[in-house]
Write a protein that holds these residues in place. Structure first.
Motif, mmCIF file in Angstrom:
data_model
loop_
_atom_site.group_PDB
_atom_site.id
_atom_site.type_symbol
_atom_site.label_atom_id
_atom_site.label_comp_id
_atom_site.label_asym_id
_atom_site.label_seq_id
_atom_site.Cartn_x
_atom_site.Cartn_y
_atom_site.Cartn_z
ATOM 1 N N GLN A 203 12.402 -5.682 -10.976
ATOM 2 C CA GLN A 203 11.517 -6.845 -11.016
ATOM 3 C C GLN A 203 12.063 -7.988 -10.166
ATOM 4 N N ASP A 204 13.351 -8.321 -10.340
ATOM 5 C CA ASP A 204 13.909 -9.518 -9.706
ATOM 6 C C ASP A 204 14.249 -9.305 -8.231
ATOM 7 N N GLU A 205 14.848 -8.146 -7.893
ATOM 8 C CA GLU A 205 15.373 -7.952 -6.549
ATOM 9 C C GLU A 205 14.354 -7.341 -5.588
ATOM 10 N N LEU A 207 10.492 -6.496 -6.527
ATOM 11 C CA LEU A 207 9.116 -6.993 -6.657
ATOM 12 C C LEU A 207 9.022 -8.474 -6.324
ATOM 13 N N ARG A 208 9.866 -9.287 -6.956
ATOM 14 C CA ARG A 208 9.753 -10.732 -6.788
ATOM 15 C C ARG A 208 10.090 -11.178 -5.367
ATOM 16 N N GLN A 209 11.122 -10.569 -4.764
ATOM 17 C CA GLN A 209 11.602 -11.047 -3.473
ATOM 18 C C GLN A 209 10.971 -10.339 -2.277
ATOM 19 N N LEU A 210 10.521 -9.097 -2.442
ATOM 20 C CA LEU A 210 10.055 -8.322 -1.294
ATOM 21 C C LEU A 210 8.596 -7.883 -1.419
ATOM 22 N N ALA A 211 8.244 -7.209 -2.514
ATOM 23 C CA ALA A 211 6.915 -6.610 -2.613
ATOM 24 C C ALA A 211 5.819 -7.656 -2.768
ATOM 25 N N VAL A 212 5.990 -8.581 -3.708
ATOM 26 C CA VAL A 212 4.942 -9.572 -3.963
ATOM 27 C C VAL A 212 4.679 -10.456 -2.745
ATOM 28 N N PRO A 213 5.710 -10.999 -2.046
ATOM 29 C CA PRO A 213 5.403 -11.775 -0.833
ATOM 30 C C PRO A 213 4.643 -10.974 0.227
ATOM 31 N N THR A 214 4.966 -9.693 0.380
ATOM 32 C CA THR A 214 4.244 -8.869 1.349
ATOM 33 C C THR A 214 2.805 -8.660 0.914
ATOM 34 N N LEU A 215 2.570 -8.426 -0.378
ATOM 35 C CA LEU A 215 1.213 -8.261 -0.883
ATOM 36 C C LEU A 215 0.398 -9.535 -0.689
ATOM 37 N N GLN A 216 1.023 -10.686 -0.837
ATOM 38 C CA GLN A 216 0.307 -11.946 -0.619
ATOM 39 C C GLN A 216 -0.085 -12.114 0.841
ATOM 40 N N GLN A 217 0.768 -11.643 1.748
ATOM 41 C CA GLN A 217 0.422 -11.691 3.166
ATOM 42 C C GLN A 217 -0.747 -10.755 3.487
ATOM 43 N N MET A 218 -0.856 -9.643 2.772
ATOM 44 C CA MET A 218 -1.915 -8.671 3.029
ATOM 45 C C MET A 218 -3.277 -9.147 2.548
ATOM 46 N N GLY A 219 -3.313 -10.058 1.571
ATOM 47 C CA GLY A 219 -4.587 -10.587 1.110
ATOM 48 C C GLY A 219 -4.897 -10.189 -0.317
ATOM 49 N N PRO A 220 -6.013 -10.700 -0.848
ATOM 50 C CA PRO A 220 -6.353 -10.459 -2.260
ATOM 51 C C PRO A 220 -6.743 -9.020 -2.566
ATOM 52 N N GLN A 221 -7.093 -8.215 -1.576
ATOM 53 C CA GLN A 221 -7.480 -6.829 -1.799
ATOM 54 C C GLN A 221 -6.302 -5.860 -1.728
ATOM 55 N N ALA A 222 -5.096 -6.378 -1.594
ATOM 56 C CA ALA A 222 -3.932 -5.515 -1.437
ATOM 57 C C ALA A 222 -3.661 -4.732 -2.722
ATOM 58 N N VAL A 223 -3.203 -3.486 -2.535
ATOM 59 C CA VAL A 223 -2.889 -2.588 -3.652
ATOM 60 C C VAL A 223 -1.442 -2.137 -3.485
ATOM 61 N N TYR A 224 -0.698 -2.148 -4.592
ATOM 62 C CA TYR A 224 0.707 -1.753 -4.559
ATOM 63 C C TYR A 224 0.861 -0.342 -5.107
ATOM 64 N N GLN A 225 1.569 0.509 -4.359
ATOM 65 C CA GLN A 225 1.815 1.897 -4.772
ATOM 66 C C GLN A 225 3.301 2.096 -4.981
ATOM 67 N N ASP A 226 3.665 2.637 -6.129
ATOM 68 C CA ASP A 226 5.017 3.124 -6.360
ATOM 69 C C ASP A 226 4.925 4.330 -7.288
#
Length: 325
Positions: A203-205, A207-226
Motif C-alpha cells: 500500500q505505502d511503497e 500503490l501510494r507512491q507509484l500506481a495511484v499517481p500513474t492512474l491519475q495521469q491516465m484519467g478517470p477511466q483508468a483501470v488497475y490490474q494486479d
C-alpha cells in the motif's frame, strides 16, 4: 514413341512438371502395359502400415513415453522387434518430434471456468478500453542465468573441457525482485522490492507512491490490474483502493499468459543478458534493469496492449486452458 504434345518433343519451350508426369505415365504404359511403378530395390520396411499407426497412437496416448517404452509396447502388442531409431523414424513420418514441454501453472476446473468467464466479459473490449488498463506485476531476475536448453558443439572426449561445460551457481548467484506497471502510453518507475512484501508495504511503497499517481495521469477511466497474491488482496489494500477511488480489475488466478507484462519481463531479461560485460553484482543488475526498462521502445507496449483481444479469443477457444502467450 513420345507424343507430339509431350514437352520433351518441344525444344526451346519451358516444360511443365504436370506434363512431364503425364509423359512418364504414357511411356511406362507403352513399354510395360501398366502405369504402376516397378518395385524399387532396397531394404523393405520392417513395419507394416498398421504397425506404423499403432506406433503413432501409442505416442499420442502417452506424450511423455520414450522411444524405448513405445518399442517395448509394440513388441508386446504385435511381437515386432525393431530398434528405437526406427520408432523415431516412424514418428517423424507422422510429424511428431521430441521437444521440451512448455511450462505452465497447474489449472483446476475452477481456474479454467474463471478464465472463460473473464474472457467472455472482455473479449469485445476495444483498443481504447484496453489502453486504459495499467498492467502490473513483480518479477525476479537472477545474477547468473542457468539455461537448461543450452546446446554446445563438441567432439568425442570433449565433454568436460572448459569450452563445453555450463557452469551453474547455487540460487543464481543472487537475485533482484522488481515491481513495474505499464499501459499503452504510461509506465511507472521500476521499484526494487527488498525483503518480504506485505500488504502494508504494498500500500505505502507501491500503490501510494507509484500506481495511484500513474492512474491519475491516465484519467478517470483508468483501470488497475494486479494478480491475486496475498499482499495485493490484504484488507488494508482493499480499503486503501476504495478510499483512493482505484478501479481495480477482477483478475482470474493462475493466468500469467493473459497478463502482457509477463512478456515484457522476458523482453527485459533478454535485453539485460545481451549486455557485455554482464552485471557484476546484484546492485549492478538492478541498475541495468532500470536502464533497460526506461529504454524499452513504445512499439513493444503497443503490441502487448493490442494483443489482449487475441489472448481472450485464444483462451476461449482452449476452454479456459493454455495459450501460446
Amino acid at each position: 514413341m513420345v507424343p507430339r504434345w509431350c514437352p520433351q518433343a518441344r525444344s526451346g519451350q519451358a516444360t511443365s512438371r504436370v506434363h512431364l508426369g503425364h509423359c512418364r505415365l504414357i511411356q511406362r504404359f507403352t513399354a510395360t502395359g501398366r502405369v504402376q511403378e516397378r518395385r524399387r530395390p532396397g531394404r523393405p520396411k520392417k513395419t507394416t502400415p498398421r504397425e506404423d499407426r499403432l506406433i503413432e497412437r501409442l505416442a499420442l496416448q502417452t506424450r511423455t513415453a520414450s522411444s524405448s517404452i513405445i518399442r517395448r509396447q509394440l513388441r508386446v502388442a504385435t511381437n515386432t522387434n525393431i530398434s528405437q531409431q526406427t520408432i523415431r523414424n516412424r514418428l517423424h513420418g507422422f510429424n511428431l518430434r521430441s521437444r521440451c514441454p512448455a511450462v505452465r501453472p497447474r489449472l483446476t476446473p475452477a481456474h479454467r471456468a474463471a478464465h472463460r468467464a473473464f474472457c467472455r466479459r472482455h473479449v469485445r473490449w476495444t483498443r481504447q478500453q484496453w489502453s486504459q488498463v495499467l498492467f502490473s506485476d513483480e518479477s525476479r531476475f537472477t545474477l547468473n542465468h542457468n539455461n537448461d536448453r543450452l546446446r554446445v558443439w563438441r567432439r568425442q572426449g570433449e565433454r568436460y573441457i572448459d569450452a563445453t561445460v555450463q557452469e551453474k551457481v547455487a540460487f543464481g548467484g543472487g537475485s533482484v525482485m522488481v515491481w513495474g506497471a505499464f499501459s499503452l502510453h504510461h509506465r511507472t518507475p521500476l521499484f526494487h522490492v527488498q525483503g518480504n512484501m506485505t500488504g502494508l508495504r504494498y500500500q505505502d511503497e507501491i500503490l501510494r507512491q507509484l500506481a495511484v499517481p500513474t492512474l491519475q495521469q491516465m484519467g478517470p477511466q483508468a483501470v488497475y490490474q494486479d494478480d491475486n497474491a496475498r499482499p495485493h488482496r490484504a484488507r488494508v489494500v482493499n480499503d486503501f483502493q476504495q478510499q483512493s477511488g482505484v478501479n481495480r480489475m477482477e483478475w482470474p488466478a493462475c493466468s500469467p499468459d493473459l497478463n502482457p507484462i509477463e512478456n515484457l519481463w522476458d523482453e527485459l531479461d533478454r535485453k539485460v543478458r545481451s549486455n557485455h560485460p554482464p552485471p557484476r553484482d546484484v546492485q549492478h543488475l538492478y541498475q541495468m534493469l532500470q536502464a533497460e526498462w526506461k529504454a524499452l521502445p513504445q512499439r513493444i507496449f503497443t503490441t502487448l496492449v493490442n494483443s489482449m483481444r487475441t489472448r481472450c479469443v485464444e483462451c476461449q477457444n482452449s476452454q479456459g486452458g493454455y495459450t501460446h502467450y
